[in-house]
Design a protein around this motif. Structure first.
Motif, PDB file in Angstrom:
ATOM      1  N   UNK A   1      27.614  42.770  45.678  1.00 47.07           N
ATOM      2  CA  UNK A   1      28.485  43.819  46.186  1.00 47.07           C
ATOM      3  C   UNK A   1      29.153  43.327  47.468  1.00 47.07           C
ATOM      4  N   UNK A   2      30.385  43.762  47.680  1.00 48.01           N
ATOM      5  CA  UNK A   2      31.067  43.493  48.948  1.00 48.01           C
ATOM      6  C   UNK A   2      31.594  44.808  49.503  1.00 48.01           C
ATOM      7  N   UNK A   3      31.648  44.870  50.819  1.00 47.31           N
ATOM      8  CA  UNK A   3      32.128  46.058  51.539  1.00 47.31           C
ATOM      9  C   UNK A   3      33.275  45.593  52.424  1.00 47.31           C
ATOM     10  N   UNK A   4      34.468  46.133  52.178  1.00 47.41           N
ATOM     11  CA  UNK A   4      35.673  45.665  52.860  1.00 47.41           C
ATOM     12  C   UNK A   4      36.319  46.791  53.646  1.00 47.41           C
ATOM     13  N   UNK A   5      36.918  46.423  54.765  1.00 40.81           N
ATOM     14  CA  UNK A   5      37.678  47.391  55.556  1.00 40.81           C
ATOM     15  C   UNK A   5      39.060  47.595  54.933  1.00 40.81           C
TER      16      UNK A   5
ATOM     17  N   UNK B   1      38.995  44.350  37.340  1.00 39.76           N
ATOM     18  CA  UNK B   1      39.043  43.095  36.583  1.00 39.76           C
ATOM     19  C   UNK B   1      37.958  43.066  35.517  1.00 39.76           C
ATOM     20  N   UNK B   2      38.066  42.188  34.543  1.00 38.57           N
ATOM     21  CA  UNK B   2      36.958  42.025  33.596  1.00 38.57           C
ATOM     22  C   UNK B   2      35.675  41.664  34.354  1.00 38.57           C
ATOM     23  N   UNK B   3      34.577  42.314  33.976  1.00 36.65           N
ATOM     24  CA  UNK B   3      33.246  42.041  34.549  1.00 36.65           C
ATOM     25  C   UNK B   3      33.140  42.462  36.015  1.00 36.65           C
ATOM     26  N   UNK B   4      34.007  43.389  36.447  1.00 42.55           N
ATOM     27  CA  UNK B   4      33.937  43.844  37.832  1.00 42.55           C
ATOM     28  C   UNK B   4      34.391  45.290  37.971  1.00 42.55           C
ATOM     29  N   UNK B   5      34.037  45.904  39.114  1.00 36.48           N
ATOM     30  CA  UNK B   5      34.380  47.303  39.362  1.00 36.48           C
ATOM     31  C   UNK B   5      34.855  47.474  40.798  1.00 36.48           C
ATOM     32  N   UNK B   6      35.998  48.124  40.959  1.00 33.04           N
ATOM     33  CA  UNK B   6      36.453  48.608  42.262  1.00 33.04           C
ATOM     34  C   UNK B   6      35.963  50.047  42.374  1.00 33.04           C
ATOM     35  N   UNK B   7      35.000  50.294  43.230  1.00 35.78           N
ATOM     36  CA  UNK B   7      34.467  51.658  43.366  1.00 35.78           C
ATOM     37  C   UNK B   7      35.539  52.523  44.022  1.00 35.78           C
ATOM     38  N   UNK B   8      35.801  53.687  43.429  1.00 37.92           N
ATOM     39  CA  UNK B   8      36.938  54.507  43.857  1.00 37.92           C
ATOM     40  C   UNK B   8      36.507  55.913  44.257  1.00 37.92           C
ATOM     41  N   UNK B   9      37.344  56.537  45.061  1.00 41.96           N
ATOM     42  CA  UNK B   9      37.176  57.949  45.380  1.00 41.96           C
ATOM     43  C   UNK B   9      37.732  58.800  44.226  1.00 41.96           C
ATOM     44  N   UNK B  10      37.602  60.091  44.341  1.00 44.69           N
ATOM     45  CA  UNK B  10      38.076  60.980  43.285  1.00 44.69           C
ATOM     46  C   UNK B  10      39.560  60.861  43.013  1.00 44.69           C
TER      47      UNK B  10
ATOM     48  N   UNK C   1      32.284  45.507  43.261  1.00 44.72           N
ATOM     49  CA  UNK C   1      31.112  45.059  42.520  1.00 44.72           C
ATOM     50  C   UNK C   1      31.449  43.864  41.632  1.00 44.72           C
ATOM     51  N   UNK C   2      30.555  42.894  41.638  1.00 50.31           N
ATOM     52  CA  UNK C   2      30.620  41.740  40.735  1.00 50.31           C
ATOM     53  C   UNK C   2      31.987  41.054  40.801  1.00 50.31           C
ATOM     54  N   UNK C   3      32.664  40.880  39.658  1.00 52.57           N
ATOM     55  CA  UNK C   3      33.899  40.099  39.627  1.00 52.57           C
ATOM     56  C   UNK C   3      35.025  40.697  40.460  1.00 52.57           C
ATOM     57  N   UNK C   4      34.920  41.973  40.816  1.00 55.25           N
ATOM     58  CA  UNK C   4      35.932  42.563  41.701  1.00 55.25           C
ATOM     59  C   UNK C   4      35.922  41.902  43.071  1.00 55.25           C
ATOM     60  N   UNK C   5      34.797  41.323  43.457  1.00 53.03           N
ATOM     61  CA  UNK C   5      34.717  40.607  44.728  1.00 53.03           C
ATOM     62  C   UNK C   5      35.677  39.422  44.726  1.00 53.03           C
ATOM     63  N   UNK C   6      35.930  38.861  43.546  1.00 56.17           N
ATOM     64  CA  UNK C   6      36.815  37.698  43.450  1.00 56.17           C
ATOM     65  C   UNK C   6      38.257  38.047  43.806  1.00 56.17           C
TER      66      UNK C   6
END
Length: 546
Positions: free
Chosen positions: A145-149, A165-174, A183-188
């Protein structure tokens, strides 16, 4: 026989050799053990260095079956966020670090504990308030996991319109905007925009890691995931005679381009072999470097909801996690690199990932024929009971990070709520796998968790937290005895390294030794974690002494 170079005497020697488990003296000559007990004492000559154990304990040098020295060492030079006790503590550390470095274009840190955040999710706006003038990018302790400003997200072009992206998740608000957690490949999506560490910084970081490893009694490591370009950092340090441990490097396999990587990996292995021959010819001292393994990430981590499960997550019934490979693709890739002579080393956390990995091992043996391949299932976190006997049946090594096998805050806050009661009882089945006769190796996954083997051994023996909870141990039937836990951190990892002479103290074995400050043979399990390492020897050469 000539007099020994070094003789250790006057204490307990836990040899790890089943034919002679305990000795009282050890003689070393030419980098190898040449005598035990009275035979060792008879080899004391006028120039022999005598190390008085004085009631302390000598054990085989520890061998870490899964660790990241280059990453971990380099990360010690970034913002010091490891072990932050809560969000305010972390933000205070970031403010002080940024204020002391006004010219630094990005503030980067590694190792924040995800359990300090609500459901493990960090909000960009929290980081914005702490460091408003520069992008901030932080990696969690498990590195999944990464936490970005907000400035970091903007620099990477991550916004409401950016697809996962494939194999990744951008955690989003509503409303669909990114929270700041990737998460995962979204860090790339973020990583290419973060200023990279140069060769000088990497060399400095690796030196830090080597010092810490020697102080922990570690004499061999499985460097668990590098690109071919980073092999040179190790080879340069080895050429200078500065390696204080033997190292096997696993090159990281990319699911999107693994076929093209095969030639790159063969070239990296050949470069290490050529460098080793040159060092030997020139008589350069120090540890050895091999490139014998390849690293696959089958999935992510359960605490982040990305470990691949056979059944959905309790807290997200629509998700079984994020597998990085399909079962067929993983089997094909493992078999291909096996055909090139590489050892497979597979990160497998969830029960689906473990099963997929074992299936790939079985497919590889069927396709390529029988040979001594010693595949490694790394972490072995959640294992369906049907798969426990398959490790022994397939000759797969079960690598555990024993320090994780405790019911701590990560477990109670993030992992158990996602698994539910039944699957929570399937976690870290060290005892069950051991009893099948499979090879068990131990590691640390540092910098994810402490590299100190005695801390991991204490948990393997007790299944308790440092404060002794629960009283009878968590899943106590999965505990190991002290001798077996030591074997997993020495003989088991020597087997993983294809070094069947190592991992124990017997005549002819490499003199890889660790001096502990107390006789641990009869020490209560909870006290093992605090036992100090007072000396480390690699092939008879002292690399650490207090």
């Amino acid at each position: 026989m000539p007099p020994a170079c070094t003789v250790f005497r006057g204490g307990t020697v836990l040899t790890g050799d089943l034919s002679q488990p305990v000795a009282t003296a050890v003689a070393v000559h030419g980098g190898r053990v040449v005598g035990l007990d009275s035979e060792a004492l008879d080899l004391v000559g006028k120039d022999t260095l005598v190390v008085e154990l004085a009631g302390r304990c000598l054990v085989p040098g520890f061998r870490d079956g899964h660790i990241h020295p280059l990453w971990g060492g380099t990360e010690t030079l970034a913002a010091p966020i490891v072990d932050a006790v809560d969000v305010e503590d972390l933000l205070g550390r970031l403010r002080r670090y940024a204020a002391a470095r006004p010219g630094l274009p990005w503030i980067v840190g590694y190792g924040y504990p995800p359990e300090i955040l609500p459901a493990g999710v960090g909000d960009a706006r929290v980081l914005d308030a702490a460091v408003p003038d520069r992008p901030v990018a932080l990696w969690s302790s498990d590195h999944h996991m990464a936490w970005a400003s907000s400035l970091a997200l903007a620099a990477a072009g991550i916004d409401v319109h950016t697809p996962d992206p494939p194999r990744g998740t951008i955690v989003r608000r509503g409303d669909g905007t990114p929270t700041g957690t990737l998460l995962e490949a979204a860090i790339e999506l973020l990583e290419p925009h973060v200023p990279p560490s140069g060769a000088t910084v990497k060399a400095e970081g690796l030196a830090v890691a080597l010092q810490r490893m020697a102080a922990a009694g570690i004499v061999w490591v499985q460097e668990a995931a590098l690109g071919p370009e980073d092999v040179r950092v190790y080879l340069d340090l080895a050429a200078a005679g500065r390696l204080t441990a033997d190292v096997n490097i696993a090159l990281r396999v990319d699911p999107a381009r693994w076929a093209a990587q095969r030639e790159e990996f063969l070239a990296a292995r050949e470069a290490a072999t050529t460098a080793a021959a040159a060092r030997a010819a020139d008589g350069v001292p120090g540890g050895r470097v091999t490139v014998a393994s390849v690293k696959f990430f089958a999935d992510g981590v359960i605490e982040g909801g990305t470990g691949a499960l056979l059944e959905p997550y309790v807290d997200d019934p629509c998700s079984c996690g994020i597998p990085n490979w399909s079962a067929a693709e993983l089997a094909e890739a493992v078999a291909a690199f096996d055909a090139d002579g590489f050892q497979a080393h597979v990160h497998a956390i969830g029960d689906a990932a473990v099963r997929m990995t074992l299936d790939a091992v079985e497919h590889t043996a069927r396709l390529n024929g029988q040979r001594d391949r010693r595949p490694v299932v790394a972490h072995t976190h959640l294992v369906h009971p049907d798969d426990v006997p398959r490790f022994a049946e397939l000759g797969a090594i079960a690598n555990f990070e024993p320090l994780w096998a405790q019911r701590n805050e990560v477990m109670t806050a993030l992992t158990e709520p996602r698994l539910g009661p039944e699957r929570s009882r399937w976690q870290y089945p060290i005892g069950d796998v051991w009893r099948t006769g499979a090879t068990v190796s131990f590691g640390s996954d540092w910098p994810v968790s402490s590299m100190v083997p005695m801390e991991g051994i204490a948990v393997a023996v007790t299944r308790q937290t440092r404060d002794g909870a629960p009283e009878d141990g968590w899943l106590p039937h999965q505990r190991l005895g002290l001798d077996d836990a030591l074997a997993a951190y020495t003989r088991g990892t020597a087997y993983q390294a294809f070094d069947d002479r190592a991992g124990c103290i017997r005549c002819g074995a490499p003199a890889d030794l660790c001096l502990l400050g107390e006789d641990i043979a009869h020490l209560p399990g909870p006290q093992l974690a605090a036992v100090a390492v007072e000396g480390t020897w690699l092939a008879g050469t002292e690399v650490h002494r207090t």
